[in-house]
Design an enzyme around this catalytic site. Structure first.
Site, PDB file in Angstrom:
ATOM      1  N   LYS A 145      18.574 -35.854  12.882  1.00  0.00           N
ATOM      2  CA  LYS A 145      17.730 -35.098  13.811  1.00  0.00           C
ATOM      3  C   LYS A 145      16.753 -34.204  13.058  1.00  0.00           C
ATOM      4  O   LYS A 145      15.586 -34.078  13.435  1.00  0.00           O
ATOM      5  CB  LYS A 145      18.605 -34.257  14.747  1.00  0.00           C
ATOM      6  CG  LYS A 145      17.801 -33.392  15.718  1.00  0.00           C
ATOM      7  CD  LYS A 145      18.700 -32.699  16.723  1.00  0.00           C
ATOM      8  CE  LYS A 145      17.861 -31.859  17.689  1.00  0.00           C
ATOM      9  NZ  LYS A 145      18.675 -31.280  18.782  1.00  0.00           N
TER      10      LYS A 145
ATOM     11  N   HIS B  25      13.789 -83.077  19.064  1.00  0.00           N
ATOM     12  CA  HIS B  25      13.874 -82.296  20.296  1.00  0.00           C
ATOM     13  C   HIS B  25      15.319 -82.007  20.691  1.00  0.00           C
ATOM     14  O   HIS B  25      15.705 -82.149  21.850  1.00  0.00           O
ATOM     15  CB  HIS B  25      13.129 -82.990  21.435  1.00  0.00           C
ATOM     16  CG  HIS B  25      11.681 -83.248  21.125  1.00  0.00           C
ATOM     17  ND1 HIS B  25      10.840 -82.275  20.619  1.00  0.00           N
ATOM     18  CD2 HIS B  25      10.931 -84.370  21.223  1.00  0.00           C
ATOM     19  CE1 HIS B  25       9.632 -82.778  20.441  1.00  0.00           C
ATOM     20  NE2 HIS B  25       9.660 -84.046  20.789  1.00  0.00           N
TER      21      HIS B  25
END
Length: 511
Positions: free
Chosen positions: A136, A272
């Site tokens: 912080k 695919h």
């Protein structure tokens, strides 16, 4: 006034050298418990945490750093006179660096014989509090959680006397990630013990940005699990070639899932996300050749994966073919020289160690997430699965076993037609099973295969129509899950046409 560092770590990797570096720069070192013992034994002068707080560590060390003389020294803003005056009035000195990493909760709960009491004692309280306080107040305090950051922090301190704003901000962000990951682990563990509904916490790191997703207008990124895994493209070594695309990654992942199911020399060509050619053989060279010949058209622009070291002979066979990716557990030096002539070809080395671990699979849907275990189950095809009057031969059983392993990796409705342990026809993703069968059987016929064929279906055959169609194309053995209320119709049709049919009792849909 000397700068102060507070050091309290569980992971002590590189710690002594880091703290010695701070001390050489004139820093004072505050340390707790085991960290202090380690540093003292290595000739590093330290100040015990109790000397700072004026209060002993209590409750078996559960309470030692939760004190205003610790958090005040970390959290006070140096640019706010009132904060600094408060510190002075209360005899609190500032702390400019906090080096903390947390109790090994993850390692503790991973032990097979761990008790809840052991787990609870490895929930860190003071550590996360100090980490968050320092994070912080990053503008004034360095928070160092990762030993990999020790050298960079020391270098900046030696060069400039202090760290840059950019560095401290990055350290702060890493610190909040450290406590967030820690809390997620604890939350998941405690919710399970308490019998509460699961919450899904996913932890992945960005591996690379992608140019686009399935289509150029879609943004995309590739994230990797924090834990290495076998059969994973996220932890593969790319030896050469262009950057992987979104579709490349999807296809390669599908190929690795196929390879996982085979122990004998095996090769799969994939397009695919569907196998277009696959084969087992006595050698990887023979497997490659059979997989290629299974469908020389569809392999164009596809990918190939093998489960043995890729040799020069295989590489020579691949050289004239346009492929997107080649995957193997290893490559001979000669093979790499040959593949290097195709500079755009992506060559991927993948760990293919089978560890038996359950593999989680997550699929996002609009507004939600589906979770399941990856379908790694394998059924050995055996004579007792036969439901027809005609019984399978030994060679047919081997073919049926191969076909059953392959069909689970073809998009449903899935049909695989095989001969001599390689695919000769694949029908994928049709809206009805007869349509898939027609595609696969026509491929086999076009390739000149019209006798002694084996057909595998990923779902049950509820009518006799697919069986009848298969017989016309030379199919003599079929494997399917069974389970339809009209199974008897398929069985009767198989008996009528002299086909052996086996029911596995297990379904392998792949949507």
């Amino acid at each position: 006034m000397k700068k102060r560092a507070l050091v309290s770590v569980s992971d002590k990797t590189g710690l002594v050298d880091f703290v010695k570096g701070l001390q050489e720069l004139g820093w004072e070192i505050i340390a707790t418990g085991g960290t202090q013992k380690l540093l003292d034994s290595n000739g590093v002068r330290t100040i015990g945490i109790s000397e700072v707080t004026g209060f002993p560590e209590i409750c078996d060390g559960r309470v030692k750093t939760l004190h205003p003389k610790v958090h005040g020294g970390i959290l006070a803003r140096r640019d706010v006179p009132e904060h600094m005056q408060t510190l002075k009035e209360n005899g609190i000195e500032t702390i400019e660096l906090v080096c903390v990493n947390l109790y090994p909760f993850k390692q503790t709960i991973a032990k097979p014989d761990v008790t809840m009491e052991d787990a609870i004692e490895n929930i860190d309280i003071g550590g996360p509090s100090m980490v968050r306080s320092a994070a912080k107040n990053w503008k004034d305090v360095n928070i160092v959680c990762d030993p990999l950051d020790y050298d960079k922090v020391l270098e900046e301190l030696r060069t400039n006397g202090w760290t840059s704003d950019e560095t401290r901000l990055k350290l702060s962000a890493k610190a909040y990630t450290h406590t967030a990951e820690y809390d997620m682990m604890i939350s998941a563990y405690m919710r399970e013990k308490a019998g509460l509904n699961k919450k899904l916490f996913l932890e992945y790191d960005l591996k690379q940005g992608l140019r686009y997703g399935e289509n150029p207008h879609q943004e995309a990124e590739f994230f990797a699990s924090t834990e290495p895994a076998p059969f994973s493209l996220a932890f593969a070594r790319q030896i050469q070639g262009k950057e992987l695309s979104y579709n490349n990654i999807q296809d390669a992942n599908a190929a690795l899932n196929v390879v996982r199911d085979f122990d004998e020399p095996f090769c799969v060509a994939l397009k695919h996300m569907n196998p277009c050619g696959a084969a087992t053989a006595a050698t990887i060279e023979e497997a490659w050749q059979a997989a290629y010949e299974a469908d020389k058209v569809s392999i164009y622009g596809g990918i190939v994966a093998v489960n043995r070291e890729l040799t020069a002979k295989v590489a020579e066979g691949m050289k004239p073919i346009f492929l997107e990716i080649v995957i193997a557990p290893s490559f001979t030096a000669e093979a790499l020289e040959i593949l290097a002539t195709k500079k755009n070809l992506r060559v991927m080395q993948v760990d293919m160690t089978k560890n038996g671990a359950a593999v989680p699979q997550f699929i996002s849907v609009n507004g939600g997430m589906l979770a399941q275990k990856l379908d790694t189950q394998i059924e050995k095809i055996t004579p007792n699965m036969c439901v027809t009057k005609v019984k399978p031969t030994e060679s047919q059983l081997k073919e049926l076993d191969f076909g059953w392993k392959i069909v689970k990796h073809i998009k449903s409705n899935a049909i695989a037609v095989v001969k001599d342990n390689h695919t000769i026809g694949v029908g994928a993703g049709q809206t009805n099973r007869v349509g898939s069968a027609e595609i696969a059987l026509n491929e086999a016929k076009a390739a000149g295969f019209t006798e002694g064929l084996v057909l595998a279906s990923d779902g049950f055959l509820p009518f006799g129509d697919t069986v009848e169609l298969a017989a016309k194309y030379g199919v003599t053995a079929i494997v399917q899950p069974g389970g339809s209320i009209r199974d008897e119709e398929s069985i009767q049709k198989a008996d009528e046409l002299g086909i052996t049919m086996l029911f596995t009792g297990v379904r392998h849909f792949k949507h």
